[in-house]
Design an enzyme around this catalytic site. Structure first.
Site, PDB file in Angstrom:
ATOM      1  N   PRO A  38       0.785  -1.226   0.000  1.00  0.00           N
ATOM      2  CG  PRO A  38      -0.138  -1.139   2.115  1.00  0.00           C
ATOM      3  CD  PRO A  38       0.508  -2.078   1.151  1.00  0.00           C
ATOM      4  CG  ASN A  39      -0.218   4.440   1.226  1.00  0.00           C
ATOM      5  OD1 ASN A  39      -1.152   4.989   0.660  1.00  0.00           O
ATOM      6  ND2 ASN A  39      -0.319   3.977   2.457  1.00  0.00           N
TER       7      ASN A  39
ATOM      8  CE1 TYR B 105       9.279   4.688   2.993  1.00  0.00           C
ATOM      9  CE2 TYR B 105       7.747   6.515   2.902  1.00  0.00           C
ATOM     10  CZ  TYR B 105       8.221   5.391   3.523  1.00  0.00           C
ATOM     11  OH  TYR B 105       7.641   4.949   4.687  1.00  0.00           O
TER      12      TYR B 105
ATOM     13  CG  ASN C 114       8.151  -2.537   0.250  1.00  0.00           C
ATOM     14  OD1 ASN C 114       7.636  -2.657   1.361  1.00  0.00           O
ATOM     15  ND2 ASN C 114       8.816  -1.448  -0.110  1.00  0.00           N
TER      16      ASN C 114
ATOM     17  CB  ALA D 204       1.541   0.053   6.282  1.00  0.00           C
TER      18      ALA D 204
ATOM     19  CG  HIS E 218       5.366  -2.504  10.161  1.00  0.00           C
ATOM     20  ND1 HIS E 218       6.664  -2.919  10.157  1.00  0.00           N
ATOM     21  CD2 HIS E 218       5.292  -1.492   9.227  1.00  0.00           C
ATOM     22  CE1 HIS E 218       7.353  -2.192   9.277  1.00  0.00           C
ATOM     23  NE2 HIS E 218       6.544  -1.323   8.706  1.00  0.00           N
TER      24      HIS E 218
ATOM     25  CG  ASP F 216      -0.904 -17.307   8.440  1.00  0.00           C
ATOM     26  OD1 ASP F 216       0.172 -17.481   9.060  1.00  0.00           O
ATOM     27  OD2 ASP F 216      -1.994 -17.144   9.015  1.00  0.00           O
TER      28      ASP F 216
ATOM     29  CG  LEU G  27      11.617   1.721  -1.215  1.00  0.00           C
ATOM     30  CD1 LEU G  27      10.376   2.551  -1.492  1.00  0.00           C
ATOM     31  CD2 LEU G  27      12.571   1.756  -2.397  1.00  0.00           C
TER      32      LEU G  27
ATOM     33  NE  ARG H  80      10.768   5.139   8.540  1.00  0.00           N
ATOM     34  CZ  ARG H  80       9.781   5.186   7.637  1.00  0.00           C
ATOM     35  NH1 ARG H  80       9.738   4.280   6.671  1.00  0.00           N
ATOM     36  NH2 ARG H  80       8.852   6.121   7.710  1.00  0.00           N
TER      37      ARG H  80
ATOM     38  NE  ARG I 151       7.286   4.001   9.798  1.00  0.00           N
ATOM     39  CZ  ARG I 151       6.163   4.152   9.071  1.00  0.00           C
ATOM     40  NH1 ARG I 151       5.767   3.196   8.265  1.00  0.00           N
ATOM     41  NH2 ARG I 151       5.466   5.271   9.148  1.00  0.00           N
TER      42      ARG I 151
HETATM   43  O1  CA2 Z   1      10.608   1.408   3.596  1.00  0.00           O
HETATM   44  C1  CA2 Z   1       9.721   0.775   3.042  1.00  0.00           C
HETATM   45  O2  CA2 Z   1       9.827   0.314   1.917  1.00  0.00           O
HETATM   46  C2  CA2 Z   1       8.369   0.604   3.736  1.00  0.00           C
HETATM   47  O3  CA2 Z   1       7.890  -0.704   3.433  1.00  0.00           O
HETATM   48  C3  CA2 Z   1       7.468   1.655   3.153  1.00  0.00           C
HETATM   49  C4  CA2 Z   1       6.093   1.709   3.818  1.00  0.00           C
HETATM   50  C5  CA2 Z   1       6.217   1.773   5.324  1.00  0.00           C
HETATM   51  O4  CA2 Z   1       4.928   1.669   5.913  1.00  0.00           O
HETATM   52  C6  CA2 Z   1       7.099   0.671   5.874  1.00  0.00           C
HETATM   53  O5  CA2 Z   1       7.212   0.847   7.274  1.00  0.00           O
HETATM   54  C7  CA2 Z   1       8.473   0.726   5.244  1.00  0.00           C
HETATM   55  C8  CA2 Z   1       5.321   2.920   3.339  1.00  0.00           C
HETATM   56  C9  CA2 Z   1       5.114   2.968   1.879  1.00  0.00           C
HETATM   57  C10 CA2 Z   1       4.504   4.282   1.548  1.00  0.00           C
HETATM   58  O6  CA2 Z   1       5.228   4.820   0.480  1.00  0.00           O
HETATM   59  C11 CA2 Z   1       5.095   6.120   0.212  1.00  0.00           C
HETATM   60  C12 CA2 Z   1       5.868   6.591  -0.806  1.00  0.00           C
HETATM   61  C13 CA2 Z   1       5.796   7.918  -1.125  1.00  0.00           C
HETATM   62  C14 CA2 Z   1       4.939   8.757  -0.453  1.00  0.00           C
HETATM   63  C15 CA2 Z   1       4.169   8.282   0.563  1.00  0.00           C
HETATM   64  C16 CA2 Z   1       4.242   6.939   0.902  1.00  0.00           C
END
Ligand code: CA2
Length: 164
Positions: free
Chosen positions: A10-11, A23, A74, A77, A80, A87, A101, A107, A111
């Site tokens: 997500p995101n 990121y 990846n 969120a 966590h 599973d 990333l 962090r 996380r």
């Molecule tokens: O560091 C990573 O790749 C994460 O998986 C990224 C997730 C975060 O919840 C994990 O703790 C670590 C968040 C992805 C959201 O990506 C965005 C990218 C640009 C702008 C806003 C969010």
């Protein structure tokens, strides 16, 4: 040809547009192009998908059982929170590399725990987009090593003839 499923959680569709200090500035499309280019060099087929839905990610992981040799994931969120994704990885039994990333271990405390890490082949965290490319190379090496027949070393050959 080997086939790898690459899943972005997500995101991650917002990559390069927001939170660039965490990121980076690369867009998801550019990251996917770099992965596709490396896959071609390694003679691997990559199928790359992004979803904001936990259920959709679970379904895709389940479906990877037929037709794929490994997964790069990846979970964003859901890393966590998601026992369901963990599973699904166990259920399919495919080698899976978890990628982040950012360095999740540097962090916020929430996380720093991953439900996926304990069932993944490995985790790459904090190297930005390069982490995905390293995951692809890592899976490629892993699959090659798994496929090679075990060689008899000169030592063990000597030992065998000595015991004859
Ligand atoms: O560091 C990573 O790749 C994460 O998986 C990224 C997730 C975060 O919840 C994990 O703790 C670590 C968040 C992805 C959201 O990506 C965005 C990218 C640009 C702008 C806003 C969010």
């Amino acid at each position: 040809m080997r086939r790898i499923l690459v899943l972005h959680g997500p995101n991650l569709n917002l990559l390069g547009r927001r939170e660039q200090s965490i990121y980076g500035t690369l867009s998801l499309d550019s990251l996917d192009s770099a992965l596709t280019k490396l896959a071609e060099e390694l003679a691997i087929v990559v199928d790359i998908r992004q979803s904001n839905s936990e259920g959709e990610l679970v379904t895709w992981i389940q479906e990877a059982r037929s037709g794929y040799d490994g997964v790069i994931l990846n979970p964003a969120a859901y890393t966590h929170t998601s026992v369901a994704i963990r599973d699904a990885i166990v259920a399919v039994g495919l080698p899976t590399i978890e990628v982040h990333l950012s360095n999740i271990h540097q962090r916020e405390p929430f996380r720093q725990h991953s439900y996926v890490a304990g069932v993944a082949l490995g985790q790459i965290s904090g190297l930005g987009p390069i982490g995905y490319l390293l995951a692809l190379r890592g899976l490629h090496e892993h699959m090659s090593a798994m496929r090679k027949p075990r060689k008899t070393s000169p030592t063990s050959r000597r030992q065998k003839s000595a015991t004859k």
